[in-house]
Enzyme design. Sequence first.
Site, mmCIF file in Angstrom:
data_model
loop_
_atom_site.group_PDB
_atom_site.id
_atom_site.type_symbol
_atom_site.label_atom_id
_atom_site.label_comp_id
_atom_site.label_asym_id
_atom_site.label_seq_id
_atom_site.Cartn_x
_atom_site.Cartn_y
_atom_site.Cartn_z
ATOM 1 C CE1 TYR A 1 -5.446 18.707 6.745
ATOM 2 C CE2 TYR A 1 -4.607 17.001 8.186
ATOM 3 C CZ TYR A 1 -4.633 17.619 6.956
ATOM 4 O OH TYR A 1 -3.845 17.126 5.934
ATOM 5 C CE LYS B 1 -2.365 14.621 4.131
ATOM 6 N NZ LYS B 1 -2.024 14.191 2.761
HETATM 7 P P1 NAP Z 1 -4.258 19.925 -4.852
HETATM 8 O O1 NAP Z 1 -3.555 20.774 -5.827
HETATM 9 O O2 NAP Z 1 -5.742 20.063 -4.751
HETATM 10 O O3 NAP Z 1 -3.845 18.396 -5.097
HETATM 11 C C1 NAP Z 1 -4.573 17.321 -4.573
HETATM 12 C C2 NAP Z 1 -4.621 16.290 -5.653
HETATM 13 O O4 NAP Z 1 -5.251 15.082 -5.184
HETATM 14 C C3 NAP Z 1 -5.429 16.758 -6.862
HETATM 15 O O5 NAP Z 1 -4.697 16.557 -8.042
HETATM 16 C C4 NAP Z 1 -6.636 15.854 -6.792
HETATM 17 O O6 NAP Z 1 -7.278 15.640 -8.029
HETATM 18 C C5 NAP Z 1 -6.016 14.594 -6.269
HETATM 19 N N1 NAP Z 1 -7.016 13.601 -5.912
HETATM 20 C C6 NAP Z 1 -8.000 13.686 -4.971
HETATM 21 N N2 NAP Z 1 -8.750 12.570 -4.996
HETATM 22 C C7 NAP Z 1 -8.225 11.756 -5.970
HETATM 23 C C8 NAP Z 1 -8.551 10.486 -6.476
HETATM 24 N N3 NAP Z 1 -9.588 9.760 -6.018
HETATM 25 N N4 NAP Z 1 -7.783 9.970 -7.483
HETATM 26 C C9 NAP Z 1 -6.745 10.663 -7.994
HETATM 27 N N5 NAP Z 1 -6.405 11.890 -7.564
HETATM 28 C C10 NAP Z 1 -7.136 12.433 -6.560
HETATM 29 O O7 NAP Z 1 -3.724 20.208 -3.360
HETATM 30 P P2 NAP Z 1 -2.287 20.089 -2.677
HETATM 31 O O8 NAP Z 1 -2.398 20.943 -1.472
HETATM 32 O O9 NAP Z 1 -1.222 20.329 -3.654
HETATM 33 O O10 NAP Z 1 -2.287 18.582 -2.171
HETATM 34 C C11 NAP Z 1 -1.250 17.652 -2.478
HETATM 35 C C12 NAP Z 1 -0.892 16.857 -1.222
HETATM 36 O O11 NAP Z 1 -0.241 17.748 -0.308
HETATM 37 C C13 NAP Z 1 -2.077 16.265 -0.485
HETATM 38 O O12 NAP Z 1 -1.730 14.994 0.013
HETATM 39 C C14 NAP Z 1 -2.257 17.238 0.672
HETATM 40 O O13 NAP Z 1 -2.910 16.671 1.780
HETATM 41 C C15 NAP Z 1 -0.820 17.536 0.968
HETATM 42 N N6 NAP Z 1 -0.575 18.728 1.794
HETATM 43 C C16 NAP Z 1 -1.112 19.930 1.462
HETATM 44 C C17 NAP Z 1 -0.873 21.038 2.257
HETATM 45 C C18 NAP Z 1 -1.463 22.366 1.912
HETATM 46 O O14 NAP Z 1 -1.524 23.237 2.792
HETATM 47 N N7 NAP Z 1 -1.889 22.615 0.686
HETATM 48 C C19 NAP Z 1 -0.063 20.915 3.396
HETATM 49 C C20 NAP Z 1 0.489 19.667 3.711
HETATM 50 C C21 NAP Z 1 0.230 18.582 2.895
HETATM 51 P P3 NAP Z 1 -8.774 16.288 -8.202
HETATM 52 O O15 NAP Z 1 -8.597 17.775 -8.158
HETATM 53 O O16 NAP Z 1 -9.217 15.740 -9.500
HETATM 54 O O17 NAP Z 1 -9.605 15.783 -7.054
#
Ligand code: NAP
Length: 276
Positions: free
Chosen positions: A164, A171
Site C-alpha cells: 500500500y 491516507k
Molecule cells: P474506483 O472505483 O476506482 O474510484 C476511484 C476514483 O478516483 C475513480 O473515479 C477515479 O477516476 C478517481 N480519480 C483518480 N484520479 C483522479 C483525478 N486526478 N481526478 C479525478 N478523479 C480521479 O475505486 P474505489 O475503491 O471506489 O475508490 C474510492 C475511494 O475509496 C478512494 O479514495 C479509495 O482509496 C478509497 N478506498 C477504497 C478501498 C477499496 O478496497 N476499494 C478501501 C478503502 C478506501 P479514474 O478512473 O478516471 O481515474
Amino acid sequence: MAEQTFPTGTLMAGKRGLIMGVANKNSIAWAIAQQLAAQGAEMAFTYQGDKLLRRVKPLAESVGSDTLVDCDVTNDDQMEAAFKTIEDKWGKIDFLVHAIAFAGKDQLAGSFIEQTTREGFKSALDISAYSFVDAARRASNIMNDGGAMITLTYLGSERVIPNYNVMGVAKAALEASTRYIAADLGPRQIRVNAISAGPIKTLAAAGIGSGRHMFRFNKAASAMQDNTDPMGVAGAALYLLSDLGLSCTGETHHVDGGFHAIGMPQEGPLRESLGE
Ligand code: NAP
C-alpha cells in the site's frame, strides 16, 4: 457490486450534493450514491474524461441525475468550472462525497523506501489528499450551514499494509486534513468525516500489488471473518451525511468487519492455517 436493494426513506429528502469518484458500478462512491438516492437525495457527479462519461452517465441517470461534470482534481480550471456548474444549477448544496485516490502502479508494490519516487509521492498526495482540501474549500463556499462532507480512507494510514506504500502516507494526510477541515467548518455546523473501509473489489483496489491476498487475509483475520460489504460503507455514509450524524465530526469511522480492532486473530481459519 451485485445488485442490492438499499433501504428507502426520506433521510436525505430535500438535500442536494456532489459525488466525486464514480468510475463504474463497482465504485464505492456508486454504492453511496445509490443509498443516498434511496433516501431522497438529489445528486450531481464528476467524472474524468469521455471514456468515464460513457460509464457514469447511465448510472447517474438511473438515480435521476442529469448533472455530470468533467473534472480532473489536479486541474484548477476544471475544479473551478465544476463547482461553478453546481452553483449555477442549484445555488447551494448540502453534502459532498469525495472518493478519489491515485498512485502509480509502480509505487504500489515492493519496498516502500525503494519504490517511492519524489514524483510518485507528490502525485499520490496531490490526488488522494490535497484534492479533498481543495474540494472541501470550494464545496463549503456553496454549502448550506448544517451540511456534511465525507471522504474515503483505508487502514494503511495507521498501520503497514504490504504494497500500500505511499498510498498509506497519502491516507494519513487525508485523515489529518479531515480533522483540520472539520475544525474550520465546525462553527458553520458543517460536519466533515472519513470512512475507513476494508478492502472492496474496485478498479482502484486492483492497482495494489498482492490485492487478492489482501482480501483473503482480511476475511480470515477480521472480527467478523468476512470481507467488507459496500452496503455497510453506504450505510455509514448515509448516517454521516444525514441529520442522523449530528454532532459527529472530525472522525475516522472504520467499516471493515472489525479488522482494525484485532491484534491477534481468535481461533478460526487463520489460526488453523498455522497448524493450531
Ligand atoms: P474506483 O472505483 O476506482 O474510484 C476511484 C476514483 O478516483 C475513480 O473515479 C477515479 O477516476 C478517481 N480519480 C483518480 N484520479 C483522479 C483525478 N486526478 N481526478 C479525478 N478523479 C480521479 O475505486 P474505489 O475503491 O471506489 O475508490 C474510492 C475511494 O475509496 C478512494 O479514495 C479509495 O482509496 C478509497 N478506498 C477504497 C478501498 C477499496 O478496497 N476499494 C478501501 C478503502 C478506501 P479514474 O478512473 O478516471 O481515474
